[in-house]
Design a protein around this motif. Structure first.
Motif, mmCIF file in Angstrom:
data_model
loop_
_atom_site.group_PDB
_atom_site.id
_atom_site.type_symbol
_atom_site.label_atom_id
_atom_site.label_comp_id
_atom_site.label_asym_id
_atom_site.label_seq_id
_atom_site.Cartn_x
_atom_site.Cartn_y
_atom_site.Cartn_z
ATOM 1 N N SER A 187 39.033 37.345 35.238
ATOM 2 C CA SER A 187 38.815 38.629 35.895
ATOM 3 C C SER A 187 38.986 39.759 34.893
ATOM 4 O O SER A 187 38.197 40.706 34.865
ATOM 5 C CB SER A 187 39.804 38.826 37.052
ATOM 6 O OG SER A 187 39.598 37.870 38.051
ATOM 7 N N LYS A 193 32.224 50.117 50.495
ATOM 8 C CA LYS A 193 31.618 48.897 51.049
ATOM 9 C C LYS A 193 30.971 48.066 49.945
ATOM 10 O O LYS A 193 31.123 46.857 49.874
ATOM 11 C CB LYS A 193 30.591 49.283 52.117
ATOM 12 C CG LYS A 193 29.882 48.123 52.749
ATOM 13 C CD LYS A 193 28.881 48.618 53.788
ATOM 14 C CE LYS A 193 28.055 47.481 54.304
ATOM 15 N NZ LYS A 193 27.025 47.934 55.254
ATOM 16 N N ARG A 194 30.274 48.727 49.055
ATOM 17 C CA ARG A 194 29.604 48.044 47.943
ATOM 18 C C ARG A 194 30.638 47.471 46.966
ATOM 19 O O ARG A 194 30.463 46.379 46.437
ATOM 20 C CB ARG A 194 28.672 49.009 47.231
ATOM 21 C CG ARG A 194 27.802 48.339 46.187
ATOM 22 C CD ARG A 194 26.838 49.332 45.604
ATOM 23 N NE ARG A 194 25.811 49.655 46.565
ATOM 24 C CZ ARG A 194 24.539 49.305 46.426
ATOM 25 N NH1 ARG A 194 24.158 48.629 45.384
ATOM 26 N NH2 ARG A 194 23.660 49.643 47.333
ATOM 27 N N LEU A 244 33.710 46.467 47.684
ATOM 28 C CA LEU A 244 34.327 45.287 48.303
ATOM 29 C C LEU A 244 33.394 44.075 48.225
ATOM 30 O O LEU A 244 33.839 42.959 47.953
ATOM 31 C CB LEU A 244 34.712 45.579 49.750
ATOM 32 C CG LEU A 244 35.825 46.616 49.933
ATOM 33 C CD1 LEU A 244 36.008 46.953 51.410
ATOM 34 C CD2 LEU A 244 37.121 46.130 49.315
ATOM 35 N N LYS A 245 32.112 44.300 48.434
ATOM 36 C CA LYS A 245 31.142 43.208 48.329
ATOM 37 C C LYS A 245 31.077 42.691 46.897
ATOM 38 O O LYS A 245 31.059 41.484 46.656
ATOM 39 C CB LYS A 245 29.756 43.691 48.776
ATOM 40 C CG LYS A 245 28.712 42.602 48.781
ATOM 41 C CD LYS A 245 27.384 43.122 49.304
ATOM 42 C CE LYS A 245 26.337 42.035 49.280
ATOM 43 N NZ LYS A 245 25.044 42.506 49.768
ATOM 44 N N GLN A 255 33.464 42.862 44.604
ATOM 45 C CA GLN A 255 34.705 42.147 44.316
ATOM 46 C C GLN A 255 34.685 40.749 44.918
ATOM 47 O O GLN A 255 35.125 39.781 44.291
ATOM 48 C CB GLN A 255 35.911 42.935 44.835
ATOM 49 C CG GLN A 255 36.199 44.168 44.034
ATOM 50 C CD GLN A 255 37.278 45.035 44.665
ATOM 51 O OE1 GLN A 255 37.438 45.077 45.880
ATOM 52 N NE2 GLN A 255 38.011 45.750 43.818
ATOM 53 N N SER A 256 34.156 40.634 46.127
ATOM 54 C CA SER A 256 34.079 39.338 46.793
ATOM 55 C C SER A 256 33.158 38.379 46.031
ATOM 56 O O SER A 256 33.509 37.215 45.800
ATOM 57 C CB SER A 256 33.572 39.531 48.226
ATOM 58 O OG SER A 256 33.334 38.289 48.838
ATOM 59 N N LYS A 257 31.986 38.869 45.631
ATOM 60 C CA LYS A 257 31.038 38.030 44.874
ATOM 61 C C LYS A 257 31.610 37.646 43.513
ATOM 62 O O LYS A 257 31.461 36.513 43.060
ATOM 63 C CB LYS A 257 29.699 38.765 44.690
ATOM 64 C CG LYS A 257 28.950 38.986 45.962
ATOM 65 C CD LYS A 257 28.401 37.694 46.499
ATOM 66 C CE LYS A 257 27.574 37.931 47.737
ATOM 67 N NZ LYS A 257 27.137 36.695 48.367
ATOM 68 N N GLN A 266 34.762 37.348 42.752
ATOM 69 C CA GLN A 266 35.808 36.355 42.966
ATOM 70 C C GLN A 266 35.209 34.963 43.221
ATOM 71 O O GLN A 266 35.727 33.977 42.716
ATOM 72 C CB GLN A 266 36.706 36.764 44.147
ATOM 73 C CG GLN A 266 37.981 35.948 44.236
ATOM 74 C CD GLN A 266 38.833 36.076 42.992
ATOM 75 O OE1 GLN A 266 39.138 37.174 42.548
ATOM 76 N NE2 GLN A 266 39.199 34.962 42.391
ATOM 77 N N GLU A 267 34.095 34.921 43.953
ATOM 78 C CA GLU A 267 33.382 33.654 44.183
ATOM 79 C C GLU A 267 32.987 33.023 42.858
ATOM 80 O O GLU A 267 33.160 31.822 42.631
ATOM 81 C CB GLU A 267 32.109 33.887 44.996
ATOM 82 C CG GLU A 267 32.245 33.731 46.468
ATOM 83 C CD GLU A 267 30.904 33.960 47.149
ATOM 84 O OE1 GLU A 267 29.882 33.356 46.747
ATOM 85 O OE2 GLU A 267 30.881 34.758 48.103
ATOM 86 N N ASP A 272 36.027 31.766 40.906
ATOM 87 C CA ASP A 272 36.680 30.604 41.516
ATOM 88 C C ASP A 272 35.919 29.304 41.265
ATOM 89 O O ASP A 272 36.490 28.226 41.373
ATOM 90 C CB ASP A 272 36.860 30.813 43.019
ATOM 91 C CG ASP A 272 37.937 31.862 43.331
ATOM 92 O OD1 ASP A 272 38.744 32.162 42.429
ATOM 93 O OD2 ASP A 272 37.954 32.364 44.472
#
Length: 108
Positions: free
Chosen positions: A6, A93-94, A96-97, A99-101, A103-104, A107
């Motif tokens: 990260s 919103k963008r 958070l999206k 960050q989620s992608k 992290q995917e 991982d």
């Protein structure tokens, strides 16, 4: 393990942004993503040349979104570039999206 990667990804993104702003101090920089483009540090002449080239290639411009006047701030693909403060603003919103992608990816 994820934190190490990260940090590396974050450093790479910051380095890229720094490079873009550094280049834009001395010359026009064009970023294009399918049907959305931005020219940083452009003159009216360079913006018009860019438009003519794209129209010759068959790309159309959405006149409602097109900003051809010189400005220190412009939005591209939902990101607002500010050449004075050398920042990029992003909607929560963008972010958070993103960050989620990210992290995917980290991982896997």
């Amino acid at each position: 393990m994820g934190n190490k990667y990260s940090a590396h990804v974050a450093q790479s993104i910051v380095a890229l942004i720094d490079k873009i702003f550094s280049m834009a101090q001395n010359q026009s920089v064009c970023l294009t993503n399918q049907d959305d483009s931005i020219i940083l540090n452009s003159t009216p002449q360079s913006a018009q040349i860019y438009r003519q080239i794209n129209e010759k290639m068959g790309f159309l411009f959405n006149e409602n979104k097109t900003q051809l006047q010189v400005s220190s701030e412009a939005t591209w693909c939902g990101y607002t570039f500010d050449l004075v403060t050398k920042t990029i603003k992003i909607k929560r919103k963008r972010l958070l999206k993103f960050q989620s992608k990210l992290q995917e990816i980290l991982d896997n």
